[in-house]
Write a protein that holds these residues in place. Sequence first.
Motif, PDB file in Angstrom:
ATOM      1  N   SER A 224       0.825  -1.207   0.000  1.00 48.54           N
ATOM      2  CA  SER A 224       0.000   0.000   0.000  1.00 48.54           C
ATOM      3  C   SER A 224       0.863   1.262   0.000  1.00 48.54           C
ATOM      4  N   GLU A 225       1.972   1.248   0.738  1.00 42.24           N
ATOM      5  CA  GLU A 225       2.869   2.420   0.687  1.00 42.24           C
ATOM      6  C   GLU A 225       3.352   2.672  -0.733  1.00 42.24           C
ATOM      7  N   LEU A 226       3.832   1.599  -1.362  1.00 41.84           N
ATOM      8  CA  LEU A 226       4.432   1.746  -2.684  1.00 41.84           C
ATOM      9  C   LEU A 226       3.397   2.153  -3.716  1.00 41.84           C
ATOM     10  N   ILE A 227       2.214   1.580  -3.570  1.00 41.60           N
ATOM     11  CA  ILE A 227       1.203   1.807  -4.594  1.00 41.60           C
ATOM     12  C   ILE A 227       0.421   3.096  -4.343  1.00 41.60           C
ATOM     13  N   ASP A 228       0.024   3.317  -3.088  1.00 38.14           N
ATOM     14  CA  ASP A 228      -0.783   4.515  -2.814  1.00 38.14           C
ATOM     15  C   ASP A 228      -0.001   5.794  -3.102  1.00 38.14           C
ATOM     16  N   ARG A 229       1.294   5.738  -2.817  1.00 35.78           N
ATOM     17  CA  ARG A 229       2.101   6.927  -3.051  1.00 35.78           C
ATOM     18  C   ARG A 229       2.127   7.301  -4.537  1.00 35.78           C
TER      19      ARG A 229
END
Length: 327
Positions: A224-229
Motif C-alpha cells: 500500500s505504501e508503494l502503490i498509494d504513493r
Amino acid sequence: MSQGDGDWALDLSHVAKTYRGGVQALRGIEMRVKRGEVFGLLGPNGAGKSTLIKILMTVIRPSRCQGTMLGRRVGDQGTLARVGYLPEHHRFPDYLTARQLLHYVGAMGKIERKDRVGRIGELLEMVDMTDWADKKLGSFSKGMRQRVGLAQALINNPDLVLLDEPTDGVDPVGRRDIRNIVTRLKNEGKTVFLNSHLLSELEMVCERVAILLRGEVRLQGTMSELIDRRAGYRIRLVPEDDMAAARATVGTVVQGGVELVNRELVLKTADAREVQPAIDALRRQGFTISHCWVHKPTLEDLFLEAVVDPETGEPMHVGAARKVRAG
Ligand code: ADP
Ligand code: MG
C-alpha cells in the motif's frame, strides 16, 4: 512472540556477498520483514535472491552481514530450529516416498517419531498430497515435488518460513493452492519470506515487497505504501478534444502538475477535492470528459520503474550481477 525478539522477523543491514571468482551477488542489502507478514523478494534471475536466503540459512557465508533473524544474530544455529526452508532447485532423493522424506527431515530436526506421525499427516493434507503419501518422489511432477517441498519446510512448525521460488514449475492450479497455503500460514501467525521472479505471484499474497536488482534493493515497502504513493487521477476526454490544450488548462489549476500519457491526463494527486478544479476548468473550456478515475500502479509498473537507469532513463540490463576483479 518470545520476549526481546522485537517487531522484525528479519532486520538486515550491509549484507554483501562476493563469490569466489569475483561475482558480487549482494552489494549491501538493507531489509526489514515484519513479524507475521508475507514478504516478497522480487527480482530477475541472477539478482541475488537465493544468495540472500542461503546466507540466512547459513548454507553459504556472507562477505559481510549485520542483522537479526527472529531477534537473534544471523548465523546463529539455534535460531534455525524455528525456521523452515524450501530451497530452490531442490532435489530430494527419488527413492523416498513423500512420507519418508517428511520423516527424514523431521528426524534431522530432532522431532520425535510420535510427534512426527500426526504432523506429517496434517502437512500432507495441507498440501493436498495425502493420496500420494506413500508413492516415491521419483514419480512426482514438478508441482507435486514443490508441494512436498513446502510440507518439509513446515515440519518443525517454524515461526519463519523461507521459500525460494515456491511456485517454480507449478501449474496455475498448483500456484493458487500454494498461495492459499501461504495465506493460511500467515493466518497461523507465521512470517513468510518468499522469493519469486514472477510479479503476479507476489502481488496477490505479499503485504511487503522488495525489488532486488543486481545485488541491490531498488525499492521496498508495503504494497500500500508503494502503490498509494503513486496513485493518481486520470482523466480521459472524447477523441475530438485537443489534449495538449486540455493539459495546459489543467496545468493552471492543479498542484503537483499534470502529464499527458497515451491521450490521458495524468494527475499526481489521488485526492478527489484537488481534482474538482481541473474538472471545472476543462468543462468551462468546452472539453468533454469521458472517464475520470484513480489509477493505481501494479507491481509490474513499480518493477519497471525500479529497473530504469536514473541517468539514461532507459531500462537497465537486468539479471547479471556485476563482476569485480578479485583482490
Ligand atoms: P537469484 O536467486 O536472484 O536468481 P542468485 O543468488 O542465485 O540469484 O545468484 C546471484 C549471482 O551470483 C548470479 O550472478 C549467479 O551467477 C552468482 N552465483 C550464485 N551462486 C554462485 C556460486 N556458488 N559461485 C559463484 N557465483 C554464484
Ligand atoms: Mg534463485
